[in-house]
Write a protein that holds these residues in place. Structure first.
Motif, PDB file in Angstrom:
ATOM      1  N   THR A  88       0.829  -1.205   0.000  1.00  0.00           N
ATOM      2  CA  THR A  88       0.000   0.000   0.000  1.00  0.00           C
ATOM      3  C   THR A  88       0.867   1.261   0.000  1.00  0.00           C
ATOM      4  O   THR A  88       0.573   2.232  -0.690  1.00  0.00           O
ATOM      5  N   LYS A  89       1.954   1.258   0.777  1.00  0.00           N
ATOM      6  CA  LYS A  89       2.884   2.396   0.795  1.00  0.00           C
ATOM      7  C   LYS A  89       3.949   2.214  -0.281  1.00  0.00           C
ATOM      8  O   LYS A  89       4.281   3.124  -1.016  1.00  0.00           O
ATOM      9  N   LYS A  90       4.522   1.018  -0.321  1.00  0.00           N
ATOM     10  CA  LYS A  90       5.467   0.631  -1.373  1.00  0.00           C
ATOM     11  C   LYS A  90       5.362  -0.875  -1.519  1.00  0.00           C
ATOM     12  O   LYS A  90       4.905  -1.563  -0.602  1.00  0.00           O
ATOM     13  N   PHE A  91       5.762  -1.397  -2.651  1.00  0.00           N
ATOM     14  CA  PHE A  91       5.713  -2.845  -2.843  1.00  0.00           C
ATOM     15  C   PHE A  91       6.721  -3.514  -1.902  1.00  0.00           C
ATOM     16  O   PHE A  91       7.805  -2.989  -1.656  1.00  0.00           O
ATOM     17  N   LYS A  92       6.343  -4.702  -1.431  1.00  0.00           N
ATOM     18  CA  LYS A  92       7.252  -5.458  -0.552  1.00  0.00           C
ATOM     19  C   LYS A  92       8.558  -5.774  -1.273  1.00  0.00           C
ATOM     20  O   LYS A  92       9.621  -5.787  -0.651  1.00  0.00           O
ATOM     21  N   GLN A  93       8.490  -5.989  -2.561  1.00  0.00           N
ATOM     22  CA  GLN A  93       9.699  -6.290  -3.333  1.00  0.00           C
ATOM     23  C   GLN A  93      10.678  -5.112  -3.295  1.00  0.00           C
ATOM     24  O   GLN A  93      11.890  -5.304  -3.231  1.00  0.00           O
ATOM     25  N   GLU A  94      10.151  -3.897  -3.292  1.00  0.00           N
ATOM     26  CA  GLU A  94      10.996  -2.696  -3.195  1.00  0.00           C
ATOM     27  C   GLU A  94      11.652  -2.616  -1.821  1.00  0.00           C
ATOM     28  O   GLU A  94      12.838  -2.293  -1.699  1.00  0.00           O
ATOM     29  N   LEU A  95      10.876  -2.933  -0.776  1.00  0.00           N
ATOM     30  CA  LEU A  95      11.424  -2.926   0.584  1.00  0.00           C
ATOM     31  C   LEU A  95      12.502  -4.006   0.740  1.00  0.00           C
ATOM     32  O   LEU A  95      13.538  -3.776   1.380  1.00  0.00           O
ATOM     33  N   ILE A  96      12.282  -5.173   0.140  1.00  0.00           N
ATOM     34  CA  ILE A  96      13.273  -6.254   0.186  1.00  0.00           C
ATOM     35  C   ILE A  96      14.568  -5.810  -0.509  1.00  0.00           C
ATOM     36  O   ILE A  96      15.666  -6.108  -0.042  1.00  0.00           O
ATOM     37  N   THR A  97      14.439  -5.068  -1.601  1.00  0.00           N
ATOM     38  CA  THR A  97      15.613  -4.521  -2.293  1.00  0.00           C
ATOM     39  C   THR A  97      16.385  -3.594  -1.363  1.00  0.00           C
ATOM     40  O   THR A  97      17.627  -3.647  -1.277  1.00  0.00           O
ATOM     41  N   GLU A  98      15.662  -2.743  -0.643  1.00  0.00           N
ATOM     42  CA  GLU A  98      16.293  -1.784   0.276  1.00  0.00           C
ATOM     43  C   GLU A  98      17.010  -2.506   1.425  1.00  0.00           C
ATOM     44  O   GLU A  98      18.155  -2.185   1.759  1.00  0.00           O
ATOM     45  N   ILE A  99      16.354  -3.500   1.999  1.00  0.00           N
ATOM     46  CA  ILE A  99      16.947  -4.271   3.103  1.00  0.00           C
ATOM     47  C   ILE A  99      18.210  -4.986   2.622  1.00  0.00           C
ATOM     48  O   ILE A  99      19.248  -4.970   3.287  1.00  0.00           O
ATOM     49  N   SER A 100      18.135  -5.611   1.453  1.00  0.00           N
ATOM     50  CA  SER A 100      19.284  -6.333   0.897  1.00  0.00           C
ATOM     51  C   SER A 100      20.454  -5.390   0.637  1.00  0.00           C
ATOM     52  O   SER A 100      21.615  -5.745   0.873  1.00  0.00           O
ATOM     53  N   SER A 101      20.151  -4.180   0.165  1.00  0.00           N
ATOM     54  CA  SER A 101      21.200  -3.181  -0.096  1.00  0.00           C
ATOM     55  C   SER A 101      21.865  -2.744   1.202  1.00  0.00           C
ATOM     56  O   SER A 101      23.098  -2.589   1.253  1.00  0.00           O
ATOM     57  N   TYR A 263       7.508  -3.548   8.271  1.00  0.00           N
ATOM     58  CA  TYR A 263       6.361  -3.216   7.418  1.00  0.00           C
ATOM     59  C   TYR A 263       6.778  -2.243   6.315  1.00  0.00           C
ATOM     60  O   TYR A 263       7.786  -1.540   6.438  1.00  0.00           O
ATOM     61  N   THR A 264       5.969  -2.190   5.261  1.00  0.00           N
ATOM     62  CA  THR A 264       6.307  -1.366   4.095  1.00  0.00           C
ATOM     63  C   THR A 264       6.331   0.131   4.404  1.00  0.00           C
ATOM     64  O   THR A 264       6.936   0.902   3.664  1.00  0.00           O
ATOM     65  N   HIS A 265       5.680   0.549   5.495  1.00  0.00           N
ATOM     66  CA  HIS A 265       5.667   1.982   5.828  1.00  0.00           C
ATOM     67  C   HIS A 265       6.799   2.345   6.805  1.00  0.00           C
ATOM     68  O   HIS A 265       6.950   3.503   7.174  1.00  0.00           O
ATOM     69  N   GLU A 266       7.604   1.356   7.216  1.00  0.00           N
ATOM     70  CA  GLU A 266       8.638   1.591   8.224  1.00  0.00           C
ATOM     71  C   GLU A 266      10.013   1.812   7.598  1.00  0.00           C
ATOM     72  O   GLU A 266      10.273   1.419   6.467  1.00  0.00           O
ATOM     73  N   GLU A 267      10.905   2.415   8.409  1.00  0.00           N
ATOM     74  CA  GLU A 267      12.295   2.640   8.004  1.00  0.00           C
ATOM     75  C   GLU A 267      13.098   1.394   8.384  1.00  0.00           C
ATOM     76  O   GLU A 267      13.266   1.102   9.566  1.00  0.00           O
ATOM     77  N   PRO A 268      13.608   0.629   7.399  1.00  0.00           N
ATOM     78  CA  PRO A 268      14.231  -0.661   7.723  1.00  0.00           C
ATOM     79  C   PRO A 268      15.514  -0.590   8.554  1.00  0.00           C
ATOM     80  O   PRO A 268      15.755  -1.439   9.390  1.00  0.00           O
ATOM     81  N   LEU A 269      16.352   0.439   8.334  1.00  0.00           N
ATOM     82  CA  LEU A 269      17.646   0.493   9.024  1.00  0.00           C
ATOM     83  C   LEU A 269      17.484   0.497  10.537  1.00  0.00           C
ATOM     84  O   LEU A 269      18.211  -0.197  11.246  1.00  0.00           O
ATOM     85  N   VAL A 270      16.526   1.265  11.046  1.00  0.00           N
ATOM     86  CA  VAL A 270      16.311   1.376  12.497  1.00  0.00           C
ATOM     87  C   VAL A 270      16.011   0.003  13.096  1.00  0.00           C
ATOM     88  O   VAL A 270      16.572  -0.383  14.110  1.00  0.00           O
ATOM     89  N   LYS A 271      15.151  -0.765  12.430  1.00  0.00           N
ATOM     90  CA  LYS A 271      14.773  -2.071  12.947  1.00  0.00           C
ATOM     91  C   LYS A 271      15.897  -3.094  12.789  1.00  0.00           C
ATOM     92  O   LYS A 271      16.086  -3.966  13.634  1.00  0.00           O
ATOM     93  N   LEU A 272      16.665  -2.979  11.714  1.00  0.00           N
ATOM     94  CA  LEU A 272      17.791  -3.896  11.518  1.00  0.00           C
ATOM     95  C   LEU A 272      18.870  -3.686  12.566  1.00  0.00           C
ATOM     96  O   LEU A 272      19.449  -4.641  13.081  1.00  0.00           O
ATOM     97  N   LEU A 273      19.120  -2.433  12.913  1.00  0.00           N
ATOM     98  CA  LEU A 273      20.106  -2.141  13.966  1.00  0.00           C
ATOM     99  C   LEU A 273      19.654  -2.726  15.288  1.00  0.00           C
ATOM    100  O   LEU A 273      20.444  -3.275  16.053  1.00  0.00           O
TER     101      LEU A 273
END
Length: 277
Positions: A88-101, A263-273
């Motif tokens: 709904t905010k962004k595709f999960k595939q886009e978020l997976i790309t960001e996390i992988s990067s 989630y797709t609306h969240e900032e991944p770096l904060v949660k990964l740390l």
């Protein structure tokens, strides 16, 4: 290169290499430096290496001496099925790309090599073992542009192929939405490697709204739903998701596997740390 992909790569590279977050941005913690011996402290040596217990015992400062840092073996494994072609905010595939990067750039920052695979019905090599920026760009491009529609997951095959393809003890990041986990068994894989699960979801998938008459297509099976998305149907669906997730997290607990949900609306770096602290 797609503009959205460029933005992801620029953003994640800045996040990891920014001086503002410094060494606290380290996502990949392994065995670090290999302890060698104790010796008397000499002027100019790093006081962080002082062993205070031994120093107190002998009434003079002693420091720990280390071997060179060992490399970690990192494998980044996004599970790209039709269901990641949603958001709904962004595709999960886009978020997976960001996390992988983020994970890829973290490897480069720490001089650790990483390998990447794309998994669904099979496990295919995405990028070979590398410490270069080029490998992150190539991995991100492959994941972002991958045609996931119509692809289904076979967890039994994924675990079997990862065991065959990843020879050395590694940290494996499995990234996906983890719906329908009936044949998932990570016991054997988690005994040989350290597994980290990153679950990627959209809020709507867990808490859908009653939209009335709709026409929906399942991007995994191409099944077409043409009907009324009412509260009764939603309640049944939510219960199925809860049961799936309960079994999944129970299995992870038994295997002592770390996990986090982003989630797709969240900032991944904060949660990964937070996950890797």
């Amino acid at each position: 290169m797609n503009n959205s992909l460029k933005k992801i790569l620029i953003k994640t590279r800045r996040q990891i290499f920014s001086e503002n977050i410094g060494n606290n941005s380290s996502l990949l913690k392994g065995e670090g430096y290999d302890f060698l011996e104790l010796k008397e402290y000499e002027y100019g040596e790093d006081i962080k290496n002082i062993d205070w217990v031994i120093s107190a015992k002998f009434k003079k400062p002693y420091v720990k001496v280390f071997h060179a840092q060992r490399e970690l073996n990192i494998s980044i494994v996004p599970i790209l099925t039709g269901s990641v072609h949603f958001g709904t905010k962004k595709f999960k595939q886009e978020l997976i790309t960001e996390i992988s990067s983020i994970l890829g750039y973290s490897c480069i920052k720490q001089s650790d090599p990483f390998t990447s695979f794309i998994a669904n019905e099979n496990v295919n090599l995405c990028t070979k073992k590398s410490k270069r920026h080029f490998a992150v760009n190539k991995m991100a491009e492959e994941i972002f542009n991958y045609n996931s529609v119509g692809k289904q997951q076979d967890f039994k095959k994924i675990t079997e192929e990862l065991l065959l393809k990843i020879k050395k003890k590694s940290t494996i990041f499995l990234i996906g939405d983890f719906f329908d986990i009936k044949n998932l068994d990570l016991k054997v894989l988690s005994k040989k490697h350290e597994i980290v699960i990153i679950m990627v979801r959209d809020r709507f998938e867990e808490k859908p709204e009653a939209l009335g008459n709709v026409n929906l297509v399942d991007p995994t099976t191409n099944y077409n739903f043409d009907g009324n998305l009412n509260s009764s149907l939603i309640k049944k669906y939510e219960q199925e998701v809860k049961e799936n997730d309960h079994l999944f997290f129970e299995h992870l607990q038994k295997c002592a596997i770390k996990s986090i949900k982003i989630y797709t609306h969240e900032e991944p770096l904060v949660k990964l740390l937070r996950l890797m602290q």
